[in-house]
Design an enzyme around this catalytic site. Structure first.
Site, mmCIF file in Angstrom:
data_model
loop_
_atom_site.group_PDB
_atom_site.id
_atom_site.type_symbol
_atom_site.label_atom_id
_atom_site.label_comp_id
_atom_site.label_asym_id
_atom_site.label_seq_id
_atom_site.Cartn_x
_atom_site.Cartn_y
_atom_site.Cartn_z
ATOM 1 N N PRO A 1 -7.392 -4.938 2.227
ATOM 2 C CA PRO A 1 -8.530 -6.544 1.695
ATOM 3 C C PRO A 1 -6.331 -7.632 1.362
ATOM 4 O O PRO A 1 -6.232 -6.772 0.530
ATOM 5 C CB PRO A 1 -9.079 -6.775 0.549
ATOM 6 C CG PRO A 1 -8.551 -4.678 -0.380
ATOM 7 C CD PRO A 1 -7.945 -3.652 0.812
ATOM 8 N N ASN A 2 -6.591 -8.577 1.712
ATOM 9 C CA ASN A 2 -5.567 -9.250 1.065
ATOM 10 C C ASN A 2 -4.583 -9.662 2.219
ATOM 11 O O ASN A 2 -3.858 -10.217 2.118
ATOM 12 C CB ASN A 2 -5.373 -9.849 0.268
ATOM 13 C CG ASN A 2 -6.790 -10.538 -0.771
ATOM 14 O OD1 ASN A 2 -7.680 -10.945 -0.469
ATOM 15 N ND2 ASN A 2 -7.507 -9.621 -1.974
ATOM 16 N N ARG B 1 2.067 -16.370 0.866
ATOM 17 C CA ARG B 1 2.308 -16.314 -1.100
ATOM 18 C C ARG B 1 2.681 -14.989 -1.168
ATOM 19 O O ARG B 1 3.178 -14.358 -0.655
ATOM 20 C CB ARG B 1 0.564 -16.432 -1.616
ATOM 21 C CG ARG B 1 -0.016 -17.877 -1.375
ATOM 22 C CD ARG B 1 -1.061 -18.312 -0.980
ATOM 23 N NE ARG B 1 -1.438 -17.438 -2.490
ATOM 24 C CZ ARG B 1 -2.119 -17.386 -3.013
ATOM 25 N NH1 ARG B 1 -3.486 -16.119 -2.167
ATOM 26 N NH2 ARG B 1 -2.393 -17.347 -4.089
ATOM 27 N N TYR C 1 5.436 -9.131 -2.537
ATOM 28 C CA TYR C 1 5.598 -9.166 -1.259
ATOM 29 C C TYR C 1 6.078 -8.450 0.423
ATOM 30 O O TYR C 1 6.035 -7.968 1.220
ATOM 31 C CB TYR C 1 3.462 -9.132 -0.801
ATOM 32 C CG TYR C 1 2.649 -8.630 -1.281
ATOM 33 C CD1 TYR C 1 2.725 -7.267 -2.148
ATOM 34 C CD2 TYR C 1 2.133 -9.458 -1.804
ATOM 35 C CE1 TYR C 1 1.896 -7.381 -2.852
ATOM 36 C CE2 TYR C 1 1.209 -9.389 -3.501
ATOM 37 C CZ TYR C 1 0.699 -7.715 -3.847
ATOM 38 O OH TYR C 1 0.431 -7.383 -4.747
ATOM 39 N N ASN D 1 -2.617 1.204 3.890
ATOM 40 C CA ASN D 1 -1.691 0.461 2.745
ATOM 41 C C ASN D 1 -2.999 0.801 2.299
ATOM 42 O O ASN D 1 -3.828 -0.666 2.928
ATOM 43 C CB ASN D 1 -1.395 -0.341 3.274
ATOM 44 C CG ASN D 1 -1.170 -1.218 1.584
ATOM 45 O OD1 ASN D 1 -1.803 -0.864 0.917
ATOM 46 N ND2 ASN D 1 0.499 -2.409 1.688
ATOM 47 N N ALA E 1 -6.009 -3.189 -2.971
ATOM 48 C CA ALA E 1 -6.835 -2.800 -3.721
ATOM 49 C C ALA E 1 -7.249 -2.033 -4.461
ATOM 50 O O ALA E 1 -7.846 -1.451 -5.460
ATOM 51 C CB ALA E 1 -7.215 -4.101 -4.402
ATOM 52 N N HIS F 1 -6.825 1.823 -5.518
ATOM 53 C CA HIS F 1 -7.103 1.730 -7.343
ATOM 54 C C HIS F 1 -8.710 2.395 -7.086
ATOM 55 O O HIS F 1 -9.125 2.372 -9.219
ATOM 56 C CB HIS F 1 -6.619 0.664 -7.807
ATOM 57 C CG HIS F 1 -4.902 0.632 -7.807
ATOM 58 N ND1 HIS F 1 -4.172 1.085 -7.645
ATOM 59 C CD2 HIS F 1 -4.925 -0.507 -7.019
ATOM 60 C CE1 HIS F 1 -3.230 1.079 -6.751
ATOM 61 N NE2 HIS F 1 -3.326 -0.890 -6.784
ATOM 62 N N ASP G 1 -13.229 9.667 -0.243
ATOM 63 C CA ASP G 1 -13.516 10.752 0.680
ATOM 64 C C ASP G 1 -13.947 11.087 2.364
ATOM 65 O O ASP G 1 -13.867 11.741 2.735
ATOM 66 C CB ASP G 1 -15.299 10.923 0.275
ATOM 67 C CG ASP G 1 -15.574 10.790 -1.437
ATOM 68 O OD1 ASP G 1 -15.296 11.809 -2.099
ATOM 69 O OD2 ASP G 1 -16.853 10.450 -1.786
ATOM 70 N N GLU H 1 -0.209 7.427 2.236
ATOM 71 C CA GLU H 1 -0.042 6.569 1.540
ATOM 72 C C GLU H 1 0.929 5.313 0.875
ATOM 73 O O GLU H 1 1.845 5.984 0.353
ATOM 74 C CB GLU H 1 -0.707 6.336 0.041
ATOM 75 C CG GLU H 1 -1.359 5.273 -0.658
ATOM 76 C CD GLU H 1 -1.795 5.660 -1.959
ATOM 77 O OE1 GLU H 1 -1.695 6.898 -2.474
ATOM 78 O OE2 GLU H 1 -0.823 4.601 -3.330
ATOM 79 N N HIS I 1 2.657 1.577 -0.099
ATOM 80 C CA HIS I 1 1.992 -0.091 -0.216
ATOM 81 C C HIS I 1 4.133 -0.874 -0.391
ATOM 82 O O HIS I 1 5.392 -0.445 -0.287
ATOM 83 C CB HIS I 1 2.554 0.326 -2.229
ATOM 84 C CG HIS I 1 0.921 1.228 -2.095
ATOM 85 N ND1 HIS I 1 0.136 0.192 -2.297
ATOM 86 C CD2 HIS I 1 0.614 2.647 -2.777
ATOM 87 C CE1 HIS I 1 -1.067 0.934 -2.373
ATOM 88 N NE2 HIS I 1 -0.742 2.488 -2.586
ATOM 89 N N LEU I 2 3.668 -2.110 -0.152
ATOM 90 C CA LEU I 2 5.082 -2.508 -0.503
ATOM 91 C C LEU I 2 5.361 -3.205 -1.385
ATOM 92 O O LEU I 2 6.546 -2.960 -1.893
ATOM 93 C CB LEU I 2 4.323 -4.030 0.018
ATOM 94 C CG LEU I 2 4.010 -4.111 1.529
ATOM 95 C CD1 LEU I 2 2.808 -5.387 1.954
ATOM 96 C CD2 LEU I 2 4.810 -4.418 2.612
ATOM 97 N N SER I 3 4.691 -2.629 -2.796
ATOM 98 C CA SER I 3 5.070 -2.829 -4.348
ATOM 99 C C SER I 3 5.428 -1.364 -4.593
ATOM 100 O O SER I 3 4.637 -0.603 -4.051
ATOM 101 C CB SER I 3 4.749 -4.134 -4.820
ATOM 102 O OG SER I 3 3.212 -3.657 -5.429
ATOM 103 N N ARG J 1 3.805 -2.368 -12.076
ATOM 104 C CA ARG J 1 3.264 -3.380 -12.020
ATOM 105 C C ARG J 1 1.847 -3.500 -13.074
ATOM 106 O O ARG J 1 2.035 -1.884 -14.349
ATOM 107 C CB ARG J 1 2.728 -3.736 -11.339
ATOM 108 C CG ARG J 1 3.711 -4.185 -9.836
ATOM 109 C CD ARG J 1 3.122 -4.395 -8.419
ATOM 110 N NE ARG J 1 2.775 -5.366 -8.719
ATOM 111 C CZ ARG J 1 2.050 -6.023 -7.937
ATOM 112 N NH1 ARG J 1 1.855 -5.810 -6.407
ATOM 113 N NH2 ARG J 1 1.327 -7.428 -8.224
ATOM 114 N N ARG K 1 -2.396 -1.085 -11.382
ATOM 115 C CA ARG K 1 -1.869 -0.295 -10.053
ATOM 116 C C ARG K 1 -1.456 0.823 -10.411
ATOM 117 O O ARG K 1 -1.256 1.527 -9.239
ATOM 118 C CB ARG K 1 -0.781 -0.946 -9.864
ATOM 119 C CG ARG K 1 -1.560 -2.801 -9.666
ATOM 120 C CD ARG K 1 -0.912 -4.000 -8.843
ATOM 121 N NE ARG K 1 -1.130 -5.095 -9.056
ATOM 122 C CZ ARG K 1 -2.066 -5.542 -8.478
ATOM 123 N NH1 ARG K 1 -3.046 -5.020 -7.185
ATOM 124 N NH2 ARG K 1 -2.408 -7.072 -8.595
#
Ligand code: CA2
Length: 144
Positions: A10-11, A18, A23, A73, A76, A79, A86, A97, A99-101, A106, A110
């Protein structure tokens, strides 16, 4: 040819529009383009993004059945999602897994990943290069 499925949650469709300080400035299409250039003839890549948990579950299940590696990735959902965890453990898919950040630098919420315990490994904090490193890890892992 190695099959690798790159899944974005998501997102992540908003990348490049933005929050470049967190990111980076690249869009998801930019990330896809550089990953395809890196993979070149070494891997057959499929690249997806969805804001819906069930779509991600479906793609993970398909990857498990196809014997494809997964770069995930989960945004959210990392978390929060027992369903994604599963799907990974149930499908047997080899998932990295990403992540960019650097999620550990953070907010506290997270710091916990429900996915990490069932993933092959976790790469976080290197921007678009997190995806590159995951690709190399999957290709190298297949040789080991
Ligand atoms: O660092 C990452 O890659 C994350 O998976 C990104 C997720 C976040 O919830 C995770 O904790 C870490 C959020 C992606 C949202 O991306 C946006 C991009 C531009 C503008 C707004 C959101």
């Amino acid at each position: 040819m190695h099959r690798i499925v790159v899944l974005n949650g998501p997102n992540l469709n908003l990348l490049g529009t933005r929050e470049p300080g967190i990111y980076g400035a690249l869009s998801l299409s930019d990330i896809e383009r550089r990953l395809r250039e890196r993979a070149a003839s070494r891997a057959d890549l499929a690249f997806h993004q969805s804001n819906h948990e069930g779509d991600l579950v479906g793609w993970i299940q398909e990857a498990g059945l196809a014997g494809a590696g997964v770069i995930l990735n989960a945004g959210a959902y990392t978390h929060t999602s027992v369903a994604l965890r599963d799907a990974i453990s149930g499908s047997g898919a080899a998932v990295i897994e990403v992540h960019l950040s650097n999620v550990h630098a953070r907010e506290d919420f997270r710091h916990r990943s429900l996915i990490a315990p069932v993933a092959r490994g976790v790469i976080a904090g290197f921007g678009a290069m997190s995806y590159d490193l995951a690709l190399e890890a999957l290709l190298e892992g297949d040789r080991a």
